[in-house]
Design an enzyme around this catalytic site. Structure first.
Site, PDB file in Angstrom:
ATOM      1  N   HIS A  59      -4.410  -0.416  -5.427  1.00 42.90           N
ATOM      2  CA  HIS A  59      -4.712  -1.734  -4.880  1.00 42.90           C
ATOM      3  C   HIS A  59      -6.212  -1.907  -4.742  1.00 42.90           C
ATOM      4  CE1 HIS A  59      -4.419   0.815  -1.296  1.00 42.90           C
ATOM      5  NE2 HIS A  59      -5.214  -0.048  -0.692  1.00 42.90           N
ATOM      6  N   GLU A 194       0.814   8.386   1.035  1.00 44.00           N
ATOM      7  CA  GLU A 194      -0.245   8.314   2.034  1.00 44.00           C
ATOM      8  C   GLU A 194       0.355   8.673   3.383  1.00 44.00           C
ATOM      9  OE1 GLU A 194      -1.218   5.378   4.342  1.00 44.00           O
ATOM     10  OE2 GLU A 194       0.174   3.826   3.708  1.00 44.00           O
TER      11      GLU A 194
END
Lengths: 591, 969
Positions: A59, A194
Site C-alpha cells: 500500500h 504484520e
C-alpha cells in the site's frame, strides 16, 4: 526491514528459486542512511534486476513504499513493480511530498528527484483485486483486499505449489470508509503478517468513534482548537467522514480545515476509487459521493492564528516535521487546545514523546517548548489487533506464520499464542536475519482420464481420508509427470509387454488322490473367498480370478501333495494371500 | 418424403391441441385423451433427429395436460425413452415425467415402477439425476404410502455410490424427503436400506464434493422438519463440518448444529483438550458464535440470526458474547462502557475527563488470555461491527430476541444497542431503535445512554425520529435530569422539524404518565412559575408549550399533588386542551373543578353497551315497520339516519357500523322516494322533473353501494349480497326511468338484455345466499324470470316497476367488526399563504403525508388526486414503497406528487385529495367466480363485461397554494 521493528518494511522472499521483494519502505525515525533499507544486503555487486524477479508494494504508506525511487533509480532496478491501482495513483503524490520536505525544507542533497519518481512509476504494473498475474512462467501473484488504507492489498505469491501470503498492513474491522480484510482459505505455506498491535485487543470501534467525537465536540464548545496530525491519506479520510457527518448531524459551525495540496489530489482519488471503499459509501455514491465534503475546507497557514475554535487535520501524522509540527508549536502553549494523535507513533518522533507524557520538548535550535495543551491518544490506526491477526490466520490456514512490522516484545507474546492455538510454527526474524522454512511440496501428476475412470470404477467411492492405491505407470519426461495405464506406457515407449509370474509351491499333507485334493482345495477356497470367482477347470486346476492352482503328487512322498500357485504380479496381493492361506493347510473336516 | 410427413404430422399436432383448447373453455370432452397422446406418439416416432424430438417435447411441455390423459402420455414418453439414444432428449423426457406426475388429481403410483425401471440402464449422470428428481416428485405425491417410500429410498441408496455429484445430490434429497420418520415403519419393513437413514446421510457428510455435503446436511434438516428425531451422534460430525472450505456447507452445518442444540439442549458434551464438560446447547452456542466471525458473510448472517433463537443457553455464556477482553500492551483495559458506568455510579457527571482515563490497569497473565478459541467471547461485539449491514441487522435482531428472554442480558446489551444508534446505515439504526423499544420493559436508561439516544433525535430521517419517539414512549428513565434532558431534546426536535408535532406530543404523553414522580420536581421550572411574581402567560398556540403541558398533565394524572403547583392560566389551558386535544390530555381531578372532568372518565365503558343497543334498536325499528304509510316510512328513515350519523360521531368504536347502516338506509330512502306512486302516474311529457329526481336517485344509490362495498373493511359476503341487491334495484330503477323517457324500442332491447344478464350473474354469484332473501326484489324477479326473458321490453319495464314497488326491504345483518376506510392528509396542511412558486412547464414536487386507516391493500387502491382550478384533474399512483405500515389496520403514505401547469397570472389553489380506487371485478363476489373457474383454465375467466372501475374520495381535500410563473426568456 520491518523485522521486529515498525517502519522501513522490506522483506525478501526466496520461494522455489524465485526472489521477490515485498515492500520498499523508509523509516520515519531516522534522517540518515538508516532511513532506507540496506539494499547492499541483496547483492554486493551486480544489478538488482538480475537477482529480483519482482517487487510488490502492498500500500501507499511511506513506510511501505518510501524507498522505492531510491531503490529503483538510484540503486538500480528495472524489473516489474506490482501494486494496486489506487496505490499506483496515490503513491507518487506522497513520494513527491516526502521529497519536498526532505530536500526543500531540510536542504538535503543526494536524494531522489521528481524525475526519478516519475521514472520509477513507469516500472509499475497495476493489478486488480483477485486478479492472478503471471510474473513469469512459474511465479504468479494475486491481490486480496486488506482494508487499512485505500488500495491496500495482501498478496499471495505462488510458485508451483508453494505459496506465501504477505499481508502488508491490514485491518479486520471495517471502518467508516473501508471494509475489512478478507482472504480465502488458500492455505499458504507461509503467512507473513504484520503485528503492530500484537498485544492489544481493541474496544469496539463505536466507542472509539463516540469518544473521539465527544472529545472534539467538547473542545470546540470550550472555544479551543483541535489539532489532529494525520498522514495525508488513510486515517484522515475516515476521520473526515466521521467529523463531516457529525457536524452535519449536530449542525456545528466551527470550521474544519485540512492542510492543502496533498489532500485535494488525494480526495480526488478517493472519489474515484469508490469500489475500494466500504458498503455504505459504495451504496450511496449515486446520490452523493461521501468524499465531497461540505464542512471541510482547505487550510491556509494564516488560519492557524485565527481566533476561535477550529479543527485542523495536518500532516504528517507523527509530528516529526512539516505543517503539523508548525501548528503544534503555535498551539501547544494553550491548555484549551487539544492534540489528538489518531495513530501509532514511531520512537523518536515528537508524537511519541508527547504521548509518553513528556511535557517539555527540546526543539531544533535548543529551544524548549512547553506543552500545555491536552494530549489525547485515540487508537484509530487501522491495523488488525491481536484478535484480528488470529482471525486472519484462521481464515487463511497457513502452515507457517512469520511476524513482521511490530515490536519484538509484543511479537513474542503473539508468537506464543499462535503456536499454542493453531499448532503451526511461528517465526519472528530480526532485520537481516534469514528464516528458512521447509515445505512439503506435493508434486502434481497428470493422469489420463481413461485410467482414472477405470481405477475409480473398481472399488468404493473415493474417500478424502484414505489414500487410494492404483495401478499405473509413472512417466517422467520433459520435466513433466504423467500417470498412464501400463498398456499405453508400453506403447509410448515402444516396448513389448513382459509377463511376470510368481509361482509358489505349497506342500500339503494329504494321502488322497490328486483330484480329490484339488476338490478339497476348491471347496475350501470357495468357502473362504466368497467375493471372488473360484472355478474348477476340467483339466484339474483351480483358478481364483486369474490365479492358477495346480496340484501334483510329490515325486517321493505320495502322501504329500504339491500345490502350484501361480499369479501375475498385478495380482500380487491376492496371490500372496492365497499362498498364506494354503500354507495354513486345509481344514481337517472332510467335506 | 420424411420432411413432408413431418410437416403433416406437425400440422396435425397443432390442430389437435387447439381443438382441445376450445374444449376446455366450453365443456370437457373425453375425446381429448387419445388425440393428445396419439399426436405426441406420432410426433416422436417421426422425429428424425434428437433435435427435432427435443423441439416437439419442448412444445408439448408448454401445454397443460388434463388428468385423464396423463397416464397415456407417460406411457408414450416412456416407450420413446427406451428407444432414444440421445441423452438430452432422455433428460427432457425425464423432466416431463416429473412435470406430468405433478398434475393435480393424478396418482402417479402406476408409473412409479416404470420410472424406477428406467433408472436401471441409464448411463448418463444428468438423466439419472433428472429421473431421481422425477421420483422425488412422485414420492412427494405419494407420501402416505410407506411401501412406495421405502422402495424409493432403497433406489436412492443404491445410487448413492454414483460418481456424479448431481446424482448423489438428488439421492440425498430423495432420502431426506421420503426417508422413514417413524420408528415403527422402519421395523416393519425389514429392508436393509431403510434401517438407518440417518447413518446413510451422515456418511455423506464427508463426501468429496461440497455440493453433496451440503445436500446431505440439507437432507438431514429435511428429515428433522418431517419430524424425525436426529441422533445426538451427528453433533460431532456437524461440528467438523463447521470448518469446511465451502460456505454453503458451513452455512448448512450451522443450521444443523442449531437444530441439534434445540433437540438436546441438556446433554453433556466434553470440551476437547480438557476434561471439562458442558451442556450441548452452550457448546453449540459457542460454536455458532464462532461462526459470527466467519469469512463468508452469508454464514455470518446465518449464524447471527440463529443465535437469537437459542434461548436455553446459560446466562454465563450469553453474557460472554458481549465481553471482549480488552488489553493494551498486555495489560487489562476497561472498555469504554465500563468506564461510563463507573463514572455514573461514582456520581460524577460534569465533564469527567481525567487524564489517563483509559490507561490500562492490571497486568494480564499471558497464559490466561485466549485470543480466539473462547468461542462465545465477543460474538456480538464482532457481529455488530461487521462490514456488511446484513450481518449487523441480523445481530441486532438476535440481540433483541435474547434480551427479551433474559432481563439481565437486556441490561448488558443496552450499551451496544445504544451504540448502534450511530450506525452509518439507516436501516440498522432503525432496527436497533425498534429492538430497543421491544426490550424496553426490562431496562432503565442511564443518563449517558439517554444522551446518546437523544442525540439521534436530530437525525434527518423521519422514520428514525418517529421510531425514536415510540421508543421514548416506553422507556424508563432513572432520574429527573433524564426527563428534563429528554424534554429539552424533544423540544429542540420540535423546532427543527415542526412536522413531528403529533408524534412528539404523543411521546411526551407517555413519558409523563410513566414518570409522574420525576416530573413533579420539574414542574415549577417547566411552567416557569415563580413563588412571588406572576409570569406572563405563555402563548397557547405554541406547540412547544403544548408539549410541556401534555407532559405535565399526564404526569399529574397519577400525582394528585401536582395541580397545586399550577398557576391560573394553566387551569384555563387545561380546559382548552382537554377539549381540543382530548386524546393527549387525560381527565384530571382538579381541586374545585371536579364537575368538569370527573363524569367523563369513569363512564366510558358502561356507556358502550347502550349505544350499541341503541344502534340495534333503531335498526330493528326500521326493519319491523314495513307496512307503514310511505310518508311514515320516509320520516322514520330520515330520523334513523340522522340518529345513526350522530351516533357515529359520538362513538368512534361504532362509527363504521353506524355509517354503514346509515348509508344503507339512505339508499333505501332514496329508492322509496323515487318510487313514490304519484310521481309515476303523471303523464309522460310532464314528467321531466320527477324523472330527473329518479335518475339522480338511481345514480346516487349506485355510488353509495360502491362505497359500501369497497370503503369498509370487515364486510362479509352476507353484506355484499345485500349491497349488490341494492345495486340491482338501482339499475332496475335506471332502466325504468330510461324506458319512460326514451321513444322507440330499439335501445331498450339492449338495456333489457343487459339487465337480465346482470340478474343472471347475480344469481350465479350468490346462489347460496338466495334462500335468505325471501320476498325481496330478486326473489320475485327470479320467479318471473321465464316470463321476463320472453317478453318485450315495455312489459319487462312494467314488471320491474311493480316488483320494485312490492318488494320488501331487506334486513341488513351487521358484521362483528366494520371499519370505514379513512384518510387524513397531514401534509400539506393547507394553511400556508405562501404560494409554491415554480416555473411553468417544469415540475414541482409536493410532499404528501397522510395516514390511512382500515384500508386493505393500500398499495393497489390508494391514489392521489390533484385538481387544478381549471378543472383539470390528475391522478397519481404512489409507489408501493411509499406506504409504510406502522400498525395493524394503519398505513402511512409518504410520497411526493409532481405538479406542473402552464403559467398563471396569479397564485391559485389546487386541491389534493386521496381516492380509493375500486374495480367491481375485484370484489368479493366475483372473486368467488374466479376461484371456481381458476382450476380449469386461466383463459376461461369471465370477461370483465361488468367490470366498472371507479374511485371514491375518502379524505378531506387539502388546498395548496401554487403559482406557476411564466418562464423567463
Amino acid at each position: 526491514g520491518a523485522g521486529q521493528d515498525v517502519g522501513r518494511s522490506c522483506i525478501l522472499v526466496s520461494i522455489a528459486g524465485k526472489n521477490v521483494m515485498l515492500d520498499c519502505g523508509m523509516h520515519m525515525g531516522y534522517n540518515d542512511d538508516r532511513r532506507f533499507p540496506d539494499f547492499s544486503y541483496i547483492t554486493q555487486n551486480g544489478r538488482l534486476t538480475d537477482f529480483l524477479d519482482c517487487v510488490i508494494i502492498s500500500h501507499f504508506h511511506l513506510d511501505h513504499c518510501g524507498a522505492l525511487p531510491y531503490f529503483s533509480e538510484m540503486v538500480g532496478y528495472d524489473g516489474p513493480i506490482y501494486m494496486t491501482h489506487p496505490t499506483k495513483a496515490i503513491c507518487p503524490i506522497l513520494l513527491e511530498d516526502y521529497r519536498k520536505i526532505t530536500v526543500d525544507k531540510k536542504g538535503e542533497t543526494n536524494f531522489f528527484t521528481s524525475q526519478m519518481i516519475k521514472d520509477c512509476m513507469k516500472k509499475v504494473v497495476a493489478v486488480h483485486l483477485h486478479q492472478t498475474v503471471q510474473v513469469d512462467e512459474e511465479l504468479e501473484i494475486k491481490a486480496y483486499y486488506a482494508g487499512h488504507v485505500l488500495g491496500a492489498a495482501m498478496f499471495q505469491i505462488k510458485v508451483g505449489c508453494e505459496s506465501v501470503v504477505y499481508t502488508g498492513d491490514y485491518n479486520m474491522t471495517p471502518d467508516r470508509h473501508l471494509g475489512a480484510a478478507w482472504i480465502d482459505k488458500c492455505r499458504p505455506d507461509l503467512l507473513i503478517s504484520e503485528s503492530t498491535y500484537a498485544t492489544t485487543i481493541r474496544d469496539s470501534k463505536r466507542c472509539r468513534e463516540r469518544d473521539f467525537l465527544k472529545k472534539v465536540h467538547e473542545t470546540v464548545e470550550r472555544g479551543g482548537k483541535v489539532l489532529i496530525p494525520v498522514f495525508a491519506l488513510g486515517r484522515a479520510q475516515e476521520l473526515c467522514i466521521l467529523l463531516e457527518t457529525f457536524w452535519e448531524r449536530m449542525n456545528l459551525k466551527a470550521p474544519i480545515y485540512f492542510s492543502t495540496g496533498l489532500t485535494e489530489k488525494a480526495n480526488h482519488y478517493y472519489k474515484l476509487f469508490i469500489t475500494w471503499t466500504n458498503q455504505k459509501i459504495r451504496k450511496t455514491f449515486v446520490q452523493r459521493n461521501m468524499f465531497e465534503f461540505k464542512h471541510i475546507k482547505a487550510f491556509d497557514r494564516a488560519f492557524a492564528d485565527n481566533p476561535g475554535p477550529m479543527v485542523v487535520f495536518a500532516t504528517p501524522g507523527m509530528l516529526h516535521a512539516g505543517q503539523s509540527l508548525q501548528i503544534f508549536r503555535k498551539w501547544a502553549g494553550n491548555e484549551k487546545n487539544m492534540v489528538i494523535m489518531p495513530g501509532y507513533c514511531v520512537q523518536g518522533t515528537v508524537g511519541h514523546k508527547i504521548l509518553s507524557g513528556q511535557r517539555k520538548l527540546e526543539m531544533e535550535g535548543r529551544q524548549i517548548l512547553e506543552v500545555k495543551m491536552q494530549v489525547e491518544y485515540m487508537s484509530f490506526s487501522a491495523h488488525a489487533d491481536a484478535k484480528g491477526i488470529m482471525q486472519l490466520i484462521r481464515q487463511a490456514e497457513p502452515r507457517n506464520v512469520l511476524l513482521v512490522h511490530g515490536e519484538a516484545k509484543k511479537m513474542e507474546f503473539l508468537k506464543q499464542k499462535i503456536e499454542q492455538e493453531f499448532h503451526v510454527s511461528c517465526y519472528m526474524p530480526a532485520n537481516g536475519e534469514t528464516t528458512t522454512i521447509f515445505t512439503n511440496p506435493s508434486i502434481p501428476v497428470d493422469i489420463s482420464l481413461g485410467l482414472l475412470k477405470r481405477e475409480t470404477a473398481i472399488g468404493l467411492l473415493p474417500d478424502v481420508k484414505k489414500p487410494k492405491l492404483m495401478h499405473g505407470t509413472l512417466i517422467m519426461k520433459d520435466n513433466s509427470f504423467r500417470l498412464v495405464s501400463p498398456e499405453q506406457a508400453l506403447k509410448e515407449l515402444g516396448l513389448a509387454e513382459h509377463q511376470l509370474r510368481f509361482t509358489c509351491r505349497v506342500h500339503i499333507q494329504d494321502p488322497r488322490k490328486e483330484h480329490e485334493t484339488v476338490l478339497r482345495v476348491y471347496n475350501h477356497l470357495k468357502g473362504v473367498l466368497k467375493d471372488y470367482s473360484v472355478q474348477h477347470l476340467p483339466d484339474g486346476s483351480i483358478t481364483v480370478e486369474s490365479i492358477l492352482i495346480q496340484a501334483t503328487a510329490h515325486s517321493e512322498d505320495q502322501g504329500t501333495k504339491v500345490l502350484l500357485v501361480s499369479w501375475t504380479y498385478q495380482d500380487e496381493e491376492l496371490g500372496s494371500y492365497l499362498t498364506s492361506l494354503l500354507k495354513k493347510g486345509l481344514p481337517q473336516s472332510t467335506s | 418424403m420424411a420432411a413432408h410427413l413431418k410437416k403433416r404430422v406437425y400440422e396435425e399436432f397443432t390442430k389437435v391441441v387447439q381443438q382441445q383448447h376450445e374444449d376446455l373453455s366450453a365443456k370437457k370432452l373425453r375425446l381429448t385423451k387419445p388425440s393428445k397422446s396419439a399426436a405426441l406418439h406420432v410426433d416422436l416416432c417421426k422425429a428424425t433427429s434428437p433435435a427435432d424430438a427435443l423441439q416437439y417435447l419442448l412444445q408439448f411441455a408448454r401445454k397443460p395436460v388434463e388428468v385423464e390423459s396423463v397416464e397415456g402420455v407417460v406411457r408414450i414418453l416412456l416407450e420413446h425413452y427406451y428407444k432414444e439414444n440421445d441423452a438430452s432428449v432422455r433428460l427432457k423426457i425425464a423432466s416431463l415425467l416429473g412435470l406430468l406426475s405433478k398434475t393435480a388429481g393424478f396418482s402417479p403410483d402406476c408409473i412409479m415402477d416404470d420410472a424406477i425401471n428406467t433408472l436401471q440402464n441409464e448411463k448418463s449422470h444428468q438423466v439419472l439425476a433428472q429421473l431421481l428428481d422425477t421420483l422425488l416428485v412422485i414420492g412427494t405425491k405419494l407420501t402416505e404410502n410407506p411401501s412406495v417410500r421405502m422402495r424409493l429410498v432403497e433406489v436412492a441408496c443404491k445410487h448413492l455410490t454414483d460418481s456424479s455429484h448431481g446424482v448423489r445430490n438428488k439421492c440425498l434429497q430423495l432420502i431426506g424427503c421420503l426417508g422413514p420418520v417413524e420408528k415403527g415403519v422402519a421395523k416393519e419393513v425389514e429392508s436393509q436400506a431403510a434401517k438407518d437413514v440417518q447413518k446413510i446421510i451422515g456418511d455423506h457428510f464427508n463426501d468429496q464434493d461440497p455440493r453433496v455435503r451440503t445436500a446431505a446436511i440439507k437432507a438431514m434438516l429435511q428429515l428433522h422438519e418431517r419430524g424425525l428425531k436426529l441422533q445426538q451422534a451427528i453433533y460431532s460430525q456437524a461440528c467438523k463440518l463447521l470448518a469446511d472450505d465451502y460456505e454453503q456447507v458451513r452455512s448448512a452445518a450451522v443450521q444443523l448444529i442449531w437444530v441439534l442444540s434445540q433437540l438436546y439442549p441438556e446433554s453433556i458434551v466434553p470440551i476437547p483438550s480438557s476434561n471439562e464438560e458442558i451442556r450441548l446447547v452452550d457448546d453449540a452456542f459457542g460454536k455458532i458464535c464462532h461462526m459470527v466471525s466467519d469469512g463468508s458473510w452469508v454464514v455470518r448472517v446465518q449464524a447471527a440470526k440463529l443465535l437469537g433463537s437459542m434461548q436455553q443457553v446459560s446466562s454465563h455464556f450469553l453474557e460472554q458474547t458481549l465481553d471482549k477482553k480488552l488489553m493494551s500492551d498486555l495489560r487489562r483495559k476497561r472498555t469504554a462502557h465500563e468506564r461510563a458506568k463507573e463514572l455514573y455510579s461514582s456520581g460524577e457527571f460534569s465533564s469527567g475527563r481525567k487524564w489517563g482515563d483509559d490507561a490500562p490497569k492490571e497486568e494480564i497473565d499471558t497464559g490466561a488470555v485466549n485470543l480466539i478459541e473462547s468461542g462465545a467471547c465477543g460474538a456480538f461485539v464482532h457481529g455488530l461491527e461487521d462490514e456488511m449491514y446484513e450481518v449487523r441487522i441480523a445481530a441486532v435482531e438476535a440481540l433483541c430476541m435474547l434480551a427479551q428472554s433474559s432481563p439481565s442480558f437486556a441490561e448488558k446489551c443496552l450499551d451496544f444497542l445504544v451504540d448502534m444508534f450511530n450506525d452509518e446505515i439507516e436501516e440498522v439504526r432503525l432496527q436497533s431503535i425498534h429492538t430497543m423499544r421491544k426490550i424496553s420493559n426490562n431496562i432503565t436508561l442511564r443518563e449517558d445512554q439517554l444522551d446518546t439516544v437523544l442525540a439521534v433525535l436530530e437525525d434527518s430521517s423521519r422514520d428514525i425520529r418517529e421510531a425514536l419517539h415510540e421508543l421514548l414512549c416506553c422507556t424508563n428513565v432513572s432520574t429527573k435530569e433524564g426527563i428534563h434532558l429528554a424534554l429539552v431534546e424533544l423540544l429542540k426536535n420540535l423546532t427543527k422539524y415542526p412536522t413531528d408535532r403529533e408524534s412528539i406530543w404523543k411521546c411526551l404523553k407517555f413519558l409523563g404518565s410513566r414518570h409522574p414522580t420525576l416530573v413533579l420536581p420539574l414542574v415549577p421550572e417547566l411552567l416557569s412559575t415563580h413563588p412571588f411574581f406572576d409570569t406572563p402567560e405563555p402563548d397557547m398556540d405554541d406547540p412547544a408549550y403544548i408539549a410541556v403541558l401534555v407532559l405535565i398533565f399526564n404526569a399529574a394524572k397519577s400525582c394528585p399533588t401536582m395541580p397545586a403547583l399550577f398557576s391560573d392560566h394553566t387551569f384555563r389551558h387545561y380546559a382548552y386542551l382537554r377539549d381540543s386535544l382530548s386524546h393527549l390530555v387525560p381527565p384530571l381531578r382538579l381541586p374545585g373543578r371536579k364537575l368538569v372532568s370527573s363524569p367523563v372518565s369513569p363512564s366510558i365503558t358502561p356507556h358502550e353497551d347502550p349505544s350499541q343497543q341503541f344502534l340495534h334498536q333503531s335498526l330493528e325499528r326500521v326493519y319491523n315497520l314495513q307496512h307503514l304509510h310511505p310518508q311514515g316510512i320516509q320520516e322514520l328513515l330520515e330520523f334513523t339516519i340522522r340518529d345513526l350519523q350522530r351516533l357515529g360521531e359520538l362513538q368512534s368504536e361504532l362509527a363504521g357500523m353506524a355509517d354503514f347502516t346509515a348509508t344503507y338506509l339512505q339508499c333505501q330512502l332514496l329508492l322509496i322516494k323515487a318510487l313514490q306512486e304519484k310521481l309515476w302516474n303523471v303523464a309522460a311529457p310532464l314528467y321531466l322533473k320527477q324523472n330527473a329526481l329518479a335518475s339522480a336517485a338511481a345514480k346516487q344509490i349506485l355510488e353509495e353501494t360502491y362505497k359500501m362495498e369497497f370503503m369498509y373493511s370487515g364486510v362479509e359476503s352476507r353484506q355484499v349480497v345485500i349491497i349488490h341487491h341494492m345495486r340491482l334495484q338501482a339499475k332496475a330503477l335506471q332502466l325504468i326511468v330510461t324506458a319512460r323517457t326514451t321513444r322507440g324500442v330499439e335501445p331498450l332491447f339492449g338495456m333489457c338484455e343487459k339487465f337480465l344478464q346482470e340478474v343472471d350473474s347475480f344469481q350465479r354469484c350468490f346462489i347460496s345466499e338466495l334462500p335468505h332473501m325471501q320476498g325481496s326484489f330478486v326473489d320475485k324477479l327470479l320467479d318471473l324470470m321465464p316470463r321476463l326473458v320472453t317478453s318485450k321490453p315495455s312489459e319487462v319495464v312494467k314488471i320491474l316497476q311493480t316488483t320494485l314497488r312490492q318488494s320488501t326491504f331487506l334486513h341488513l345483518p351487521l358484521p362483528e367488526q366494520l371499519h370505514r376506510a379513512t384518510a387524513n392528509i397531514i401534509e400539506p396542511t393547507g394553511e400556508s399563504d405562501n404560494p409554491l412558486r415554480f416555473t411553468s412547464g417544469l415540475v414541482v414536487a409536493l410532499d404528501v403525508d397522510a395516514t390511512l386507516e382500515h384500508v386493505q391493500d393500500p398499495q393497489g387502491t390508494v391514489k392521489v388526486q390533484v385538481l387544478y382550478p381549471d378543472g383539470q384533474a390528475q391522478l397519481i399512483h404512489p409507489k408501493p414503497a411509499d406506504f409504510r405500515n406502522p400498525g395493524p389496520g394503519r398505513h402511512r403514505l409518504i410520497t411526493q406528487v409532481y405538479l406542473s401547469h402552464t403559467a398563471w397570472t396569479e397564485p391559485c389553489q389546487i386541491e389534493v385529495r386521496l381516492l380509493l380506487a375500486y374495480n367491481s371485478n375485484r370484489s368479493k363476489a366475483s372473486a368467488k367466480i374466479l376461484k371456481s373457474t381458476w382450476s380449469e383454465s386461466l383463459e376461461a375467466l369471465p370477461q370483465s363485461e361488468n367490470g366498472i372501475e371507479g374511485t371514491i374520495p375518502f379524505s378531506k381535500p387539502v388546498k395548496v397554494y401554487i403559482m406557476p410563473k411564466p418562464a423567463r426568456r
